[in-house]
Structures are given as structure tokens and as C-alpha cells.
Design a protein around this motif. Structure first.
Motif, short mmCIF file in Angstrom:
data_model
loop_
_atom_site.label_atom_id
_atom_site.label_comp_id
_atom_site.label_asym_id
_atom_site.label_seq_id
_atom_site.Cartn_x
_atom_site.Cartn_y
_atom_site.Cartn_z
N TYR A 124 0.87 -1.27 -0.02
CA TYR A 124 -0.08 0.10 -0.11
C TYR A 124 0.70 1.24 0.23
CZ TYR A 124 -2.82 3.59 1.78
OH TYR A 124 -3.54 4.96 1.84
N ARG A 125 0.61 2.17 -0.80
CA ARG A 125 1.23 3.21 -0.98
C ARG A 125 0.62 4.63 -1.07
NH1 ARG A 125 4.60 5.14 -5.77
NH2 ARG A 125 2.80 4.84 -6.86
N PRO A 126 0.47 5.31 0.28
CA PRO A 126 -0.38 6.35 0.35
C PRO A 126 -0.20 7.47 -0.54
CG PRO A 126 1.11 6.36 2.39
CD PRO A 126 1.48 5.27 1.25
N LYS A 127 -1.14 8.27 -0.81
CA LYS A 127 -0.74 9.48 -2.04
C LYS A 127 -0.60 10.64 -1.34
CE LYS A 127 -4.03 7.04 -5.13
NZ LYS A 127 -4.88 6.29 -4.13
N PRO A 128 0.12 11.46 -1.74
CA PRO A 128 0.60 12.79 -1.06
C PRO A 128 -0.32 14.06 -1.12
CG PRO A 128 1.54 12.61 -3.21
CD PRO A 128 0.91 11.54 -3.05
N TYR A 129 -1.50 13.66 -0.84
CA TYR A 129 -2.69 14.51 -0.87
C TYR A 129 -3.39 14.36 0.38
CZ TYR A 129 -1.82 13.94 -5.85
OH TYR A 129 -0.96 13.49 -6.90
N GLU A 130 -4.06 15.53 0.81
CA GLU A 130 -4.92 15.68 2.10
C GLU A 130 -6.38 15.23 1.89
OE1 GLU A 130 -4.31 17.13 5.11
OE2 GLU A 130 -2.32 16.89 4.28
N VAL A 131 -7.12 14.90 2.61
CA VAL A 131 -8.59 14.64 2.40
C VAL A 131 -9.39 15.80 2.13
CG1 VAL A 131 -10.79 13.80 3.70
CG2 VAL A 131 -8.43 12.43 3.99
N ASP A 132 -10.01 15.88 1.06
CA ASP A 132 -10.98 16.93 0.74
C ASP A 132 -12.09 17.26 1.48
OD1 ASP A 132 -12.06 19.19 -0.36
OD2 ASP A 132 -10.97 18.86 -2.16
#
Ligand code: SF4
Ligand code: SF4
Ligand code: SF4
Ligand code: FES
Length: 994
Positions: A124-132
Motif C-alpha cells: 500500500y502506498r499512500p498518496k501525497p494529498y489531504e482528504v478534501d
């Protein structure tokens, strides 16, 4: 039918059927993460790989061919399916036990189980973005997003708002709003399509979050701790053990989450869906199986239900005492209503009482209200708000083709090769119906002509936009009919076989030359010819119209001109053709159908027909008057003249929505006795003597009839809140206090009575409307219905349609030196009508807090107006104060004001002029004076309103761009990249096709 083999079994398949649908029909279990039947093949997930004649293909993108040999479980197919799903898990953490989406329908959860995944290879690779979280109704979590693209496909090609995309070339692709805005600052209209089709928890309704699961309301750190714990044990236990726990938790949810089918209570499109509830909390609205809408909704149907649990619901009857109201018990209130109505009837006769039925309430309630008027009070003084909008369209169709309803279904509009929209802001007033036109126009070559004063969304999308002068539609429509007849382009064979009255009609067309039309309508002769030739050339033409046509002093005649043109061009009697007056309220069609009209008993049976009256008299055991009653316009006049003394109204905000509101309010204040039944203390309640607290649609059973004549059941979601009663019960209570002995125990019994008395509904019953089943009237005794009317003949005794001669008259409401501007008015997407229901939605208030008046940039410059400038609008009938919005949707001296305001209702400005045939007010004919006030306020539309967004139209998900990525590996292949070929929709699905 053709034969194919699936896993060694021979099965029958439909010609052109998708392989994935066939596989699903046969019960084989093949994973299919990105496939949704209503979206078609998207081809992003690769989990549906099967072998066809020995070659790996995507089942979703493969069309079945005779003799195909399909294997779904070979080593190669299984390995490809697993390999594809493993990649997906690299984008998603399985924390199902603490996930609000773990409700038995999560595609990721279910596919993990189907493939018996124990451990994933792709980390699993998290993405470099915040929850919107910036949209008030839903949120996007990039870290859970599997990039299936269903949301993009739904937004681009079903809703066709074209907000969503995925930039496949990005190192870490994610879903983008307007190419990279925050959701709350994008062009997103909050229709919810994307949330509905998301197969996991990446897009979720905020009302679900923290409410659906038993453990999901935990504080964030505790929740994260649990997620980490799950991830920690996975290498040892495998997913099998973990999913068992989440399955047990999901089973517990089943005990407390209810899913109840209902029908939308806002516009006339007739969207239906399941409402998920936990106690009185609405978890979400889930569309899918509705015959009119499928997965579609607009913001109101998907999200605007807060009003049901609003703290200011009426819960006790109120009785006026001087200038105030006091709470009362039901018995006291009902006795008072009965006593006063009986006294007034005894003194002034039954015709001194008027009743108004609601087009927001059910068919059964409308039927009971007209029965109360006729059989108990003894008057035909009964009407509903179709008088304000739809009666002219109904009249135009009665005159020409026989039935007062849409001649086909929404499916026919989709099929048309040319759609003409006249005087309808369809994308905002009938949003889901508009999506079908936008989709056919975008994907299937449908042509679109729009005639309107405003350049709204449909006008911007149109192939030809006719910016006509106010009130001139009858002229250009008739001129085109004349031109087609004169130049031999009319469908003469159709006219000869099916249509009466051609000679008189042709004579009436004499004045309507193209030159006359060009001059009066502000169009060029060339444009009119172009439109005429396009109509003549197209095989299937539908015309859609709404209040921009009907709310004129010639609303009936213009509606007739539309139907005349359809007859001249042979555009009736076939799929994909016909006349579609778009009904405004959820049940405005049904309110008229069930007899809440002064001249017609249920099923459009005339009150002056002795045979009809005799049938109703026998059933109701009363003598009925033979003279038609007063319509709602005439009732107001009769109050002013002292003839009408008492009124009983339910579910209508008549003091704001009737034209010339000041005059109507003045009339209401003169009533001797006024009963208002509503769920809130409406503006109309202020004039009442007794107020009876009713229930919204979610608290009762019944049926609604939508614009396409579709009758659908709604089921009770909640118990009525304490103190309120469903309208049908209240009407029965009033009747019984007046001496009737009604004993309806359930609305189904009322429907049985309607079916017995009105041949139009002879075969309608609750059993035939079970669940998502529906019927489109007329319904024969055997239950067969008519989605498309006039397939055999027109609804006149000789089976032939009638061309109806017309002439044009200047509107009585003309501009002059003082009242120099034209004010148009109508709905806004986010609000319904005056906003009594929608302003109670916090999210809608945040996005669209107030009404405004649209001013063209050139006029704004000339008068020194900016967006936010307060202006005073004065007509010959009243005035309002409102902020300006400068926009190029309007031009020149034409202004537009949405009707969503109780403080500054546009109807304080409108006149008492009416269409003489139906008495529908000429709301759209209005000359005003504009005075610029010194104050400048905020822009009335906040920057977060979707109208400031910048959509990013594209063909869909554009999966080919994903396949071009260096790291893309086609399932079944070891190395990247390989070139794949796809046409949108139907390629052969092969991963070897390059
Ligand atoms: S308009 Fe907004 S809510 Fe509707 S599908 Fe597009 S992104 Fe989703
Ligand atoms: S947000 Fe869109 S792309 Fe992501 S999982 Fe949901 S539907 Fe698929
Ligand atoms: S308001 Fe109309 S278009 Fe929107 S969900 Fe309701 S019925 Fe459908
Ligand atoms: S279901 Fe996703 S590619 Fe077929």
C-alpha cells in the motif's frame, strides 16, 4: 439470441450483449471492480479478465459473439484477475471494521472475499494529498481511492457536469475537480452521482461518516490506532480472519440500518431511491433502480432532506386568537374547522368555500381533498397549483392530441435525434432529465436547439440558440410550421392519414411569414430557415417546454403551437418523438389527474357530463353540483368580491407563489375562515385561523405521478413526528367531523377507489406498483400501461389528431418610460421554489444563501451596478429589494430573478394578467423599474458556488492514457508497457489487441 459457451456450459445470449452482463446473468463469479452496468465499460481495473477462445480479454469490454468459448476460471484468467486486484489494493487500506462503507455493498471488501485474498503483493502506498472536506455534502479521501474512474465517467458522461478527471500522467494520480481545485471551489453541482457509484469509501456522503458503523464514530487517533492494529496483524492472520470480523460487524449494522424506497419530493422528473436511515438520522440516499433516474439524482434529491427533522416542524394544531396563535389539541382544532365550515356553508352556500390541494402531496391526498370538496362540502371549488404552471400545456395537448400529459418517456427524449427546448432552464429545473439530453448530445450525436431569453447551461450547449424576444415563441413556431407547409417539407402522408383541420390551420398561419417572425422575435430569416430545415431533416424530434412558455398570457396557444408543429412534421406516434411539457412539482401531474380541478373529476372526466356525475354520485352516495367550480385565480377574485368566505388549503405556499402576491395576501386577510395544513409555519399560515400540522413525504405511504405520467409508490421511512398527521388522515378527520363516514385505513384503499372510478387508472393498484415497479397511465384493467402514447391512434373519438388554428396577441404588460426593463423569473438548481424546504438544508444555504437579480454586464456598466449592489425593483404591482449579480447569462434590458426567497419574493412584482383560457398567471410578462440603492453588499453568490467553477470536459476516463504509463502492466503480462487499443464502450476487450 445466440449461443456461447461459458465454463463448458452452453448459454443463450442476446445479440450485442456485453460478456460481463452475460457472465453475471449465468451466476459465474468474476470480479469486476470498475464495471457498473449503468456506466458501461470503463476498463480501468482489469479485474474482469477471462479467456475467450484462448485469449485474455476484459469481459466488460467484450461483446458476445455467436460460438464464443469463454473460460472464467483458467489459470491464466484467475492469475490475471488476482494480479489486477492486487494492484488495486496498493491504493486502498482494508480497515473495513471501522469503515462506514462496510455495509455489504463495498466492492473492494466483496472482491477481497471473492478472490479469497490473504496477503497482498503490491504494498500500500499512500498518496501525497489531504482528504478534501470542502464540499458540504461529501468528502474525498485520496488515500482510499483505487482510481477506478467510475466517478469520472459518471460526472463526465452521465451527469455531464464535466468536473472530474484523472490526470493519468501524474506520478501519483488522483481524482481532480476542475483539474485541481478544491471540491468546494469547483464547478461541482453536488448531484452526488460520483459518490453513488464509488465502489469503496473514497467518496462518501458526510451523513454516513461516523454514523453507519458501530466503531466508526471513534475519535480520529483511536480510529487510526485500530487501523494500524489491523495492518499489524494482517501479515500473520491474513485478510480472511480480518474480514470475518468485519462481516460480523456488518451483520450487526443490518439490524439497525433501514433501507426504504421513496420518490423525490422536489421536481417532476420522478427520481426514486432508497433512503438509508438509522433511527431518525438519514445516512444517505442511494439511487440505482429507479425507472426514471437509475443512478442519477440532483443535489436536492440526494442531499436536501434536512427539513424532515428540522426543529421548527409544526407539531401541534394552532388556533388564532387575535394577532397570535395558541396551541390546541387535534379534537378542538378539527371541531372548530368543521363547525366554522358548516356555519359558513349554512349561511352563504357551499360555493362560498374553496379548497386547494397540494401538488407536493400524494395522489391519494389530492383525491381525498377533491372528494371532501365535492362530496362533503358540496362544491367544485377545488384546484391545485398546476394552474400556475401546467394548465396551458395540458390545454395545448387536449386541443391537438387528446391526452394532457407527456407523449412519451424520458427514454424517448434520450432517443430523439433532435431535441428542442423552449422556455425551460432544464439543467436547473429538471436536472436529471437534462442529464439525459446532455449525454445524448455529447455522446450520441443528438442535436439540440434551445429557445430562451437567457443563455443558461442548455443554451450554451445547444447547436442553435434562439435568443427570442419575450413572449414571441408562438410566432416563430407558427412561422416555421407555415414555411414547412409552404415549401413542401411537411410530412403530408402523416397529415393525410392522422390529422384533421389542416385547411383552417393553414389559413390561420397566413400572418406568420418568416419576415414577420424575424422582426417580432428578434431572429434572422436565415436562422429560422436553418431551424426549419433541421426539424424537417431529423427523423425523431422531441419538444420540451416549461414555464417560459406556459406562464404567458398566451401560454395555452403557444403550447398548442408546439403541438401543431410536431403534427406538421409527423413527430408523434413513434419512439423518440413527441411533446414533453416538463411538470414542475413532484406530483403536479398527479394532482390534476386525481381531480383537484374545478371542472374535472378524477381522470379528466368533465363535471358537466351527467353520466360521469352519476357514476361518482353512486359511489359517493351524494348529489353532485353540475356547474364547474372556481379555479384558484377565480377564488382570489371571489374573496376580493366578498363571495368566497372560507378556504381550506394544504401543502401550498399560495401567498408567495401566486402571482401578484400583495393582492393575494390582501384577499387572504379578508377571509372569514382560513385553514392551512402544512409541515412548517409558512408565509401563508400567517393568514390562517387554524393551522393543522402535517407530515412530509418521508413520513407517509402513497404515490406520486411524475412528468412522464409515471405512477410510483413511496413508502413510509419514518413515523410521523409526535403531534403531526399524514395529510390523508387529516383530510379524512375533517370530512368525518363534517359528518362523512370515511374509513380509509391505508392509502392503497384510496387508490383502489380512484382505479374503480377513473378509467385512465383502471388497472392501477399498490400490488402492481410494488417496490420500484411503476405504471405510466393510461393503465388498462389488466395492468398494461402506455410509456409511449398514440402508438395506434390519437385520443379523440375518430383516432385523429387536430391542428388548432391560432393568432398572436401583444402582451398586456408592456414596458414604458418608467417601467423600462423586462424581468424574467424562475427556479435555481439548488432551491425548490420559494425555498421553504431547501433553505433548511445547511449545505444548500452555504452554497446559495439568497436570491438575486441577474443584470447584463452592459446594463450594469450603464447604471453603475456591481455584483452585490442593492437595487430596488418596482413593478406596477409592488416592489422588492434585492442584490444584483452581474452575468452574461442575460442580455440588454432583460433581467432574471430566481424565486427562492420569502423575504423578497418575485411575486410581489408579478401581475394579475392571465392566460384567458386557463387563468394561468402571466408570471413571465413583467415590466419593471430598477433603482440603484447606495449600499453595496457581498456578491449574493459565494465564491464556493458551482457557477464560478471551470469544468474540464473530456470523453470520459480516457483509460488509454493510463495504459500509456511506463508502470502499467497488462494483467497476464509480466512486463510493461504494452499498447492496448480501446474504442469508448465496445472494443473486443482483448489485452492482446495492439
Ligand atoms: S458534479 Fe460534483 S457531485 Fe456531481 S458527479 Fe460531478 S463531482 Fe460528483
Ligand atoms: S473516488 Fe472515483 S476513482 Fe476513486 S475509488 Fe471512488 S469512484 Fe473510483
Ligand atoms: S429534484 Fe428532480 S431531478 Fe432532482 S432528484 Fe428530485 S426528482 Fe430528481
Ligand atoms: S470491470 Fe474493470 S476492466 Fe472490466
Amino acid at each position: 439470441m445466440i449461443s456461447v459457451t461459458i465454463d463448458s456450459l452452453t448459454v443463450e445470449a442476446g445479440d450485442g450483449e456485453r460478456l460481463i452482463d452475460l457472465i453475471n446473468r449465468t451466476g459465474s463469479n468474476v470480479p469486476q471492480v470498475c464495471y457498473h452496468p449503468q456506466l458501461g465499460p470503463i476498463q480501468t481495473c482489469d479485474t474482469c479478465m477471462v479467456e475467450v477462445n484462448g485469449k485474455l480479454v476484459r469481459a466488460c469490454a467484450t461483446t458476445v459473439l455467436a460460438g464464443m468459448n469463454v473460460d472464467t476460471k483458467t489459470v491464466a484468467a484467475s492469475a490475471a484477475q488476482r494480479q489486477a486486484f492486487d494492484k488495486i489494493l496498493g491504493n486502498h487500506v482494508l480497515y473495513c471494521t471501522v469503515c462506514d462503507n462496510n455495509n455489504g455493498n463495498c466492492t473492494i471488501h466483496n472482491t477481497t472475499k471473492l478472490l479469497a485474498v490473504e496477503h497482498q503483493q503490491t504494498p500500500y502506498r499512500p498518496k501525497p494529498y489531504e482528504v478534501d472536506n470542502s464540499n458540504p455534502f461529501y468528502r474525498y479521501d485520496p488515500d482510499q481511492c483505487i482510481l477506478c474512474g467510475r466517478c469520472v465517467e459518471a460526472c463526465q458522461n452521465v451527469q455531464v457536469n464535466e468536473t472530474l478527471s484523472i490526470r493519468w500522467e501524474d506520478p501519483h494520480p488522483r481524482v481532480l475537480w476542475d483539474g485541481g481545485s478544491k471540491i468546494g471551489e469547483s464547478s461541482c453541482v453536488s448531484c452526488g452521482h460520483c459518490v453513488t457509484v464509488c465502489p469503496c469509501n473514497a467518496l462518501m456522503e458526510k451523513t454516513m461518516l461516523g454514523h453507519a458503523g458501530f466503531l466508526t464514530a471513534l475519535p480520529k487517533p483511536a480510529l487510526n490506532g485500530m487501523i494500524e492494529a489491523v495492518k499489524g496483524v494482517e501479515p500473520e492472520t491474513g485478510y480472511g480472519a480480518i474480514t470475518k470480523i468485519s462481516d460480523a460487524e456488518e451483520a450487526m449494522r443490518e439490524q439497525r440500518i433501514r433501507r426504504t424506497k421513496t420518490v423525490c419530493t422536489y421536481c417532476g422528473v420522478g427520481c426514486s431511491f432508497d433512503v438509508w436511515t438509522k433511527d431518525r438520522h438519514i445516512l444517505k440516499v442511494e439511487p440505482g433502480a429507479g425507472p426514471a433516474n437509475g443512478i442519477s439524482t440532483c443535489v436536492k434529491g440526494k442531499f436536501a432532506w434536512d427539513y424532515v427533522n428540522s426543529s421548527d416542524r409544526l407539531t401541534k394544531p394552532l388556533i388564532r386568537e387575535g394577532d397570535k396563535f395558541r396551541e390546541a389539541g387535534w379534537e378542538e382544532a378539527l371541531s372548530l374547522v368543521a363547525r366554522r365550515l358548516a356555519e359558513i356553508k349554512a349561511k352563504n352556500g357551499a360555493d362560498s368555500i374553496g379548497l386547494i390541494a397540494s401538488s407536493k402531496c400524494t395522489n391519494e391526498e389530492s383525491y381525498l381533498m377533491q372528494k371532501l370538496a365535492r362530496a362533503v362540502v358540496g362544491t367544485h371549488n377545488i384546484d391545485n397549483c398546476s394552474r400556475y404552471c401546467q394548465s396551458p400545456a395540458t390545454m395545448g395537448l387536449f386541443r391537438t392530441v387528446g391526452y394532457g400529459g407527456d407523449s412519451g418517456s424520458i427514454a424517448d427524449i434520450e432517443k430523439a435525434s433532435l431535441v428542442i427546448i423552449i422556455g425551460s432552464n432544464t439543467a436547473e429545473s429538471h436536472p436529471v432529465l437534462a442529464t439525459r439530453v446532455k449525454r445524448s448530445h455529447k455522446l450520441h450525436g443528438q442535436k439540440l436547439i434551445v429557445a430562451d431569453l437567457r443563455e443558461h447551461e442548455m443554451a450554451r450547449r445547444a447547436d442553435i440558440f434562439l435568443h427570442t424576444k419575450p413572449g414571441t415563441d408562438l410566432i416563430w413556431l407558427s412561422a416555421i410550421s407555415r414555411y414547412l407547409l409552404d415549401s413542401g417539407l411537411a410530412k403530408n402522408e402523416f397529415l393525410n392519414q392522422w390529422v384533421n383541420g389542416l385547411d383552417d390551420y393553414r389559413k390561420s398561419l397566413e400572418p406568420f411569414t418568416l419576415e414577420f417572425a424575424a422582426e417580432r422575435c428578434g431572429l434572422s430569416v436565415e436562422t429560422l430557415k436553418k431551424v426549419a430545415h433541421l426539424i424537417a431533416a431529423e427523423d425523431r424530434v422531441c419538444i420540451l417546454w416549461a414555464m417560459g412558455v406556459t406562464q404567458h398570457s398566451q401560454g395555452s396557444d403557444t403550447s398548442t403551437a408546439i403541438s401543431n408543429l410536431l403534427l406538421v412534421t409527423g413527430n408523434y406516434m413513434r419512439p423518440g418523438t413527441g411533446a414533453y411539457p416538463l411538470r414542475g412539482h413532484n406530483n403536479v401531474q398527479g394532482a390534476g389527474d386525481t381531480g383537484s380541478m374545478p371542472n374535472e373529476l378524477p381522470g379528466y372526466q368533465s363535471v358537466d357530463d351527467p353520466e360521469v356525475r352519476a357514476r361518482f354520485e353512486a359511489a359517493w352516495k351524494v348529489k353532485l353540483p353540475s356547474n364547474p367550480g372556481l379555479d384558484n385565480h377565480e377564488m382570489v377574485e371571489a374573496i376580493q368580491q366578498g363571495k368566497l368566505k372560507a378556504m381550506y388549503l394544504f401543502g401550498e405556499e399560495m401567498s408567495l407563489v401566486d402571482s401578484n402576491a400583495n393582492y393575494v395576501a390582501d384577499a387572504f386577510s379578508k377571509l372569514e375562515f382560513f385553514v392551512v395544513q402544512d409541515i412548517f409555519f409558512s408565509a401563508t399560515c400567517k393568514f390562517a385561523d387554524v393551522i393543522l400540522p402535517a407530515c412530509p413525504s418521508l413520513e407517509k405511504d402513497g404515490t406520486f405521478t411524475s412528468t412522464e405520467r409515471r405512477i410510483q409508490r413511496l413508502y413510509q421511512v419514518f413515523e410521523p413526528i409526535a403531534g403531526s398527521r399524514p395529510d390523508w388522515r387529516i383530510i379524512q378527520d375533517v370530512a368525518n367531523h363534517l359528518g362523512a363516514k370515511w374509513n380509509y385505513r391505508h392509502p392503497s384503499e384510496i387508490m383502489d377507489e380512484i382505479a374503480a372510478l377513473a378509467p385512465l387508472f383502471a388497472g392501477v393498484s399498490y400490488e402492481r406498483l410494488e417496490g420500484y415497479k411503476s405504471l405510466q397511465w393510461p393503465v388498462a384493467p389488466d395492468g398494461s400501461d402506455q410509456p409511449l402514447l398514440y402508438t395506434k391512434e390519437f385520443a379523440f373519438p375518430d383516432g385523429k389528431a387536430r391542428l388548432f388554428p391560432l393568432s398572436w396577441m401583444e402582451s398586456p404588460e408592456q414596458p414604458d418610460a418608467e417601467f423600462d426593463l423586462h424581468l424574467n423569473n424562475g427556479r435555481l438548481l439548488e432551491h425548490f421554489h420559494e425555498g421553504n424546504l431547501t433553505y433548511r438544508s445547511e449545505g444548500i444555504r452555504e452554497k446559495t444563501p439568497d436570491t438575486f437579480v441577474e443584470v447584463a454586464p452592459e446594463l450594469a456598466k450603464e447604471r453603475g451596478i456591481e455584483s452585490g449592489t442593492w437595487v430596488q425593483l418596482t413593478s406596477r404591482y409592488g416592489q422588492v429589494r434585492v442584490r444584483a449579480l452581474v452575468t452574461d447569462r442575460v442580455q440588454g434590458k432583460e433581467l432574471y430573478m430566481p424565486m427562492n426567497s420569502s423575504e423578497s419574493p418575485v411575486n410581489r412584482l408579478t401581475s394579475s394578467h392571465t392566460d384567458p383560457v386557463t387563468h394561468t398567471p402571466a408570471y413571465k410578462e413583467l415590466s419593471i423599474h430598477l433603482r440603484v440603492l447606495p449600499e453595496v453588499g457581498e456578491n449574493p453568490l459565494p465564491r464556493t458556488n458551482h457557477r464560478f467553477g471551470h469544468p474540464t470536459p473530456q470523453r470520459g476516463v480516457e483509460v488509454e492514457r493510463k495504459w500509456q504509463r511506463a508502470d502499467y502492466v497488462a494483467p497476464g503480462r509480466r512486463h510493461a508497457p504494452i499498447q492496448l487499443q480501446s474504442t469508448r464502450g465496445e472494443n473486443n476487450g482483448s489485452t492482446d489487441s495492439a
